[in-house]
Scaffold this motif. Structure first.
Motif, PDB file in Angstrom:
ATOM      1  N   TYR A 271       0.852  -1.193   0.000  1.00 22.92           N
ATOM      2  CA  TYR A 271       0.000   0.000   0.000  1.00 22.92           C
ATOM      3  C   TYR A 271       0.885   1.239   0.000  1.00 22.92           C
ATOM      4  CZ  TYR A 271      -2.903   3.769   1.791  1.00 22.92           C
ATOM      5  OH  TYR A 271      -3.533   4.971   1.967  1.00 22.92           O
ATOM      6  N   THR A 272       0.538   2.233  -0.806  1.00 20.02           N
ATOM      7  CA  THR A 272       1.211   3.523  -0.768  1.00 20.02           C
ATOM      8  C   THR A 272       0.184   4.626  -0.562  1.00 20.02           C
ATOM      9  OG1 THR A 272       1.062   3.885  -3.163  1.00 20.02           O
ATOM     10  CG2 THR A 272       3.008   2.720  -2.356  1.00 20.02           C
ATOM     11  N   SER A 273       0.604   5.698   0.077  1.00 21.13           N
ATOM     12  CA  SER A 273      -0.328   6.792   0.365  1.00 21.13           C
ATOM     13  C   SER A 273      -0.831   7.457  -0.910  1.00 21.13           C
ATOM     14  CB  SER A 273       0.350   7.839   1.253  1.00 21.13           C
ATOM     15  OG  SER A 273       1.502   8.365   0.632  1.00 21.13           O
ATOM     16  N   THR A 274      -0.062   7.376  -1.990  1.00 26.71           N
ATOM     17  CA  THR A 274      -0.474   8.014  -3.243  1.00 26.71           C
ATOM     18  C   THR A 274      -1.324   7.102  -4.122  1.00 26.71           C
ATOM     19  OG1 THR A 274       1.515   7.246  -4.393  1.00 26.71           O
ATOM     20  CG2 THR A 274       1.645   9.382  -3.266  1.00 26.71           C
ATOM     21  N   GLY A 275      -1.375   5.825  -3.797  1.00 32.24           N
ATOM     22  CA  GLY A 275      -2.098   4.879  -4.629  1.00 32.24           C
ATOM     23  C   GLY A 275      -1.279   4.346  -5.788  1.00 32.24           C
ATOM     24  N   GLU A 276      -0.036   4.803  -5.943  1.00 29.36           N
ATOM     25  CA  GLU A 276       0.823   4.302  -7.008  1.00 29.36           C
ATOM     26  C   GLU A 276       1.315   2.895  -6.668  1.00 29.36           C
ATOM     27  OE1 GLU A 276       3.583   7.512  -8.711  1.00 29.36           O
ATOM     28  OE2 GLU A 276       3.021   8.309  -6.750  1.00 29.36           O
ATOM     29  N   PRO A 277       1.570   2.062  -7.683  1.00 31.70           N
ATOM     30  CA  PRO A 277       1.983   0.688  -7.413  1.00 31.70           C
ATOM     31  C   PRO A 277       3.366   0.616  -6.775  1.00 31.70           C
ATOM     32  CG  PRO A 277       2.103   1.157  -9.764  1.00 31.70           C
ATOM     33  CD  PRO A 277       1.419   2.325  -9.128  1.00 31.70           C
ATOM     34  N   ALA A 278       3.509  -0.259  -5.797  1.00 32.39           N
ATOM     35  CA  ALA A 278       4.793  -0.540  -5.154  1.00 32.39           C
ATOM     36  C   ALA A 278       4.724  -1.967  -4.637  1.00 32.39           C
ATOM     37  CB  ALA A 278       5.066   0.439  -4.018  1.00 32.39           C
ATOM     38  N   ALA A 279       5.890  -2.510  -4.299  1.00 31.03           N
ATOM     39  CA  ALA A 279       5.904  -3.912  -3.886  1.00 31.03           C
ATOM     40  C   ALA A 279       7.135  -4.209  -3.041  1.00 31.03           C
ATOM     41  CB  ALA A 279       5.887  -4.821  -5.118  1.00 31.03           C
ATOM     42  N   THR A 280       7.047  -5.326  -2.325  1.00 27.42           N
ATOM     43  CA  THR A 280       8.205  -5.934  -1.679  1.00 27.42           C
ATOM     44  C   THR A 280       8.696  -7.052  -2.583  1.00 27.42           C
ATOM     45  OG1 THR A 280       7.435  -5.441   0.562  1.00 27.42           O
ATOM     46  CG2 THR A 280       9.012  -7.251   0.319  1.00 27.42           C
ATOM     47  N   ILE A 281       9.983  -7.075  -2.855  1.00 22.10           N
ATOM     48  CA  ILE A 281      10.537  -8.156  -3.665  1.00 22.10           C
ATOM     49  C   ILE A 281      11.502  -8.970  -2.799  1.00 22.10           C
ATOM     50  CG2 ILE A 281      10.276  -6.909  -5.836  1.00 22.10           C
ATOM     51  CD1 ILE A 281      13.240  -6.286  -5.769  1.00 22.10           C
ATOM     52  N   VAL A 282      11.407 -10.271  -2.929  1.00 22.50           N
ATOM     53  CA  VAL A 282      12.271 -11.189  -2.190  1.00 22.50           C
ATOM     54  C   VAL A 282      13.063 -11.999  -3.206  1.00 22.50           C
ATOM     55  CG1 VAL A 282      12.397 -13.089  -0.545  1.00 22.50           C
ATOM     56  CG2 VAL A 282      10.667 -11.305  -0.253  1.00 22.50           C
ATOM     57  N   LEU A 283      14.377 -11.922  -3.113  1.00 20.56           N
ATOM     58  CA  LEU A 283      15.261 -12.603  -4.040  1.00 20.56           C
ATOM     59  C   LEU A 283      15.939 -13.770  -3.324  1.00 20.56           C
ATOM     60  CD1 LEU A 283      16.939  -9.398  -5.538  1.00 20.56           C
ATOM     61  CD2 LEU A 283      14.911 -10.599  -6.366  1.00 20.56           C
ATOM     62  N   ASP A 284      15.979 -14.899  -3.964  1.00 26.24           N
ATOM     63  CA  ASP A 284      16.584 -16.097  -3.388  1.00 26.24           C
ATOM     64  C   ASP A 284      17.428 -16.782  -4.467  1.00 26.24           C
ATOM     65  OD1 ASP A 284      17.307 -18.247  -1.859  1.00 26.24           O
ATOM     66  OD2 ASP A 284      15.319 -19.176  -1.812  1.00 26.24           O
ATOM     67  N   GLY A 285      18.660 -16.316  -4.586  1.00 24.91           N
ATOM     68  CA  GLY A 285      19.504 -16.833  -5.656  1.00 24.91           C
ATOM     69  C   GLY A 285      18.996 -16.441  -7.030  1.00 24.91           C
ATOM     70  N   THR A 286      18.388 -15.253  -7.121  1.00 26.10           N
ATOM     71  CA  THR A 286      17.770 -14.790  -8.360  1.00 26.10           C
ATOM     72  C   THR A 286      18.838 -14.296  -9.339  1.00 26.10           C
ATOM     73  OG1 THR A 286      15.815 -14.119  -7.110  1.00 26.10           O
ATOM     74  CG2 THR A 286      16.070 -13.212  -9.328  1.00 26.10           C
ATOM     75  N   PRO A 287      18.810 -14.756 -10.583  1.00 25.09           N
ATOM     76  CA  PRO A 287      19.793 -14.286 -11.566  1.00 25.09           C
ATOM     77  C   PRO A 287      19.719 -12.778 -11.739  1.00 25.09           C
ATOM     78  CG  PRO A 287      18.627 -16.212 -12.387  1.00 25.09           C
ATOM     79  CD  PRO A 287      17.913 -15.782 -11.138  1.00 25.09           C
ATOM     80  N   ALA A 288      20.893 -12.151 -11.863  1.00 27.75           N
ATOM     81  CA  ALA A 288      20.964 -10.699 -11.989  1.00 27.75           C
ATOM     82  C   ALA A 288      22.075 -10.312 -12.955  1.00 27.75           C
ATOM     83  CB  ALA A 288      21.200 -10.057 -10.632  1.00 27.75           C
ATOM     84  N   GLU A 289      21.952  -9.128 -13.515  1.00 31.13           N
ATOM     85  CA  GLU A 289      22.941  -8.592 -14.446  1.00 31.13           C
ATOM     86  C   GLU A 289      23.691  -7.464 -13.758  1.00 31.13           C
ATOM     87  OE1 GLU A 289      22.993  -6.238 -18.764  1.00 31.13           O
ATOM     88  OE2 GLU A 289      21.125  -7.089 -17.974  1.00 31.13           O
ATOM     89  N   ARG A 290      25.007  -7.578 -13.667  1.00 34.54           N
ATOM     90  CA  ARG A 290      25.800  -6.568 -12.969  1.00 34.54           C
ATOM     91  C   ARG A 290      25.967  -5.333 -13.836  1.00 34.54           C
ATOM     92  NH1 ARG A 290      31.482  -5.519 -11.211  1.00 34.54           N
ATOM     93  NH2 ARG A 290      31.460  -5.187  -8.943  1.00 34.54           N
ATOM     94  N   VAL A 291      25.762  -4.168 -13.225  1.00 33.32           N
ATOM     95  CA  VAL A 291      25.959  -2.894 -13.913  1.00 33.32           C
ATOM     96  C   VAL A 291      27.357  -2.352 -13.628  1.00 33.32           C
ATOM     97  CG1 VAL A 291      25.149  -0.514 -14.121  1.00 33.32           C
ATOM     98  CG2 VAL A 291      23.496  -2.381 -13.863  1.00 33.32           C
ATOM     99  N   ALA A 292      27.693  -2.268 -12.343  1.00 33.09           N
ATOM    100  CA  ALA A 292      29.001  -1.726 -11.945  1.00 33.09           C
ATOM    101  C   ALA A 292      29.244  -2.086 -10.488  1.00 33.09           C
ATOM    102  CB  ALA A 292      29.045  -0.216 -12.156  1.00 33.09           C
ATOM    103  N   GLY A 293      30.382  -1.652  -9.951  1.00 26.57           N
ATOM    104  CA  GLY A 293      30.774  -1.981  -8.592  1.00 26.57           C
ATOM    105  C   GLY A 293      30.084  -1.140  -7.536  1.00 26.57           C
TER     106      GLY A 293
END
Length: 323
Positions: free
Chosen positions: A156-178
């Protein structure tokens, strides 16, 4: 520094104001405003932090529920740290999981680990991720990463805009930088929140001054009562203080100068801006709470933006640590 906008920035502000006046979020993309911070090689305008702030201040001034903040922060971050391929693929924007910087409220750091095929995998949790249906830019212990549309639990957000909790468990990711990119991205995020909050307070102040000039009680306009003029003056002072701190911070970022103290001060004034919205509501009386009247949208945005930065106490702690 010079607080005056140059010709390009003035044109950008005018275009953003005209597009947002039509209350059509899709026109932001059509007008190219969402890609102003993407490099020219990726189809954008190659502009920087000051121009990002110009657009976001206009978004705030109309309390527009559009994903301009995460889009502009992500494209500008990738312009600074990403590869040309990443910049081109995400020239229309990603979202950001960079909620900062209150120590008590900040998310625990995500951990990144190498996979057997030489890639990366992330483990951890992020809350208050805005517009999570697009790729997410995430800070972890080993640097800045992109994750494509991870599993998300709506919030829930006070503005009504979409938001979420994300839970990652060994989720593949792409590195951008350090790790230096995580710090840079968080600075841009703080600047973006302050810029939009500056617009929110300016819009609420304009709405309130217009109301007290025309609303009459006991045969006199509210603006003629000394107590009212003192309260609206307090709101004006809060708006000017946030403006000065925000423009100073984004100018220093654009010039490549140290900006942490300016950013922390601007973030503190974001919380003060939320307090000033209470005064605006008070001066409107019951009308300030009416959902058919626009002031409630400004109040909701100010509350949301203040929460993103952890509140006034977190900023005072940060300022103390910096000085």
């Amino acid at each position: 520094m010079d607080f005056n906008l140059d010709e390009t920035q003035q044109d950008l502000r005018k275009l953003a104001a005209e597009v947002l006046a039509k209350e059509d979020g899709e026109r932001l993309w059509q007008a190219g405003l969402m890609s102003v911070c993407a490099p020219e090689e990726a189809g954008g305008a190659g502009l920087g932090p000051v121009e990002m702030a110009v657009v976001l201040r206009e978004v705030g001034a109309r309390a527009a529920p559009v994903p301009a903040l995460p889009t502009l922060v992500s494209t500008l971050t990738l312009a600074h740290y990403g590869t040309l391929d990443q910049q081109r693929r995400l020239s229309s924007g990603a979202t950001v999981a960079l909620r900062e910087p209150g120590r008590a409220l900040a998310d625990p750091p995500l951990t990144a680990a190498r996979t057997v095929d030489g890639g990366w995998a992330l483990t951890g949790r992020k809350v208050s991720v805005p517009y999570p249906e697009v790729p997410v830019l995430i800070g972890a212990d080993e640097g800045l990463f992109l994750v494509g549309s991870p599993p998300a639990t709506p919030e829930y957000t006070s503005t009504g805009e979409p938001a979420a909790t994300i839970v990652l468990d060994g989720t593949p990711a792409e590195r951008v930088a350090g790790p230096e990119a995580v710090t840079g991205a968080r600075r841009l995020f703080m600047a973006a929140v302050a810029a939009q909050a500056s617009g929110v307070l300016a819009g609420a102040l304009e709405l309130t001054t217009g109301y007290v000039r025309t609303r009459k009680q006991f045969g006199r306009a509210l603006a003629e009562f000394q107590a009212v003029t003192m309260q609206i003056a307090d709101v004006y002072i809060a708006a000017r203080a946030l403006d000065v701190a925000m423009w100073s911070a984004v100018w220093r970022l654009g010039e490549g100068l140290p900006a942490d103290q300016d950013l922390a001060l601007a973030a503190y004034h974001v919380s003060e801006a939320f307090t000033a919205l209470y005064t605006c509501q008070h001066l409107h009386g019951g009308l300030g709470l009416d959902v058919t009247y626009p002031l409630h949208r400004y109040f909701a945005q100010a509350k949301h933006l203040s929460h993103l930065l952890g509140g006034a106490d977190a900023q005072l702690d940060l300022i103390g640590a910096l000085v």
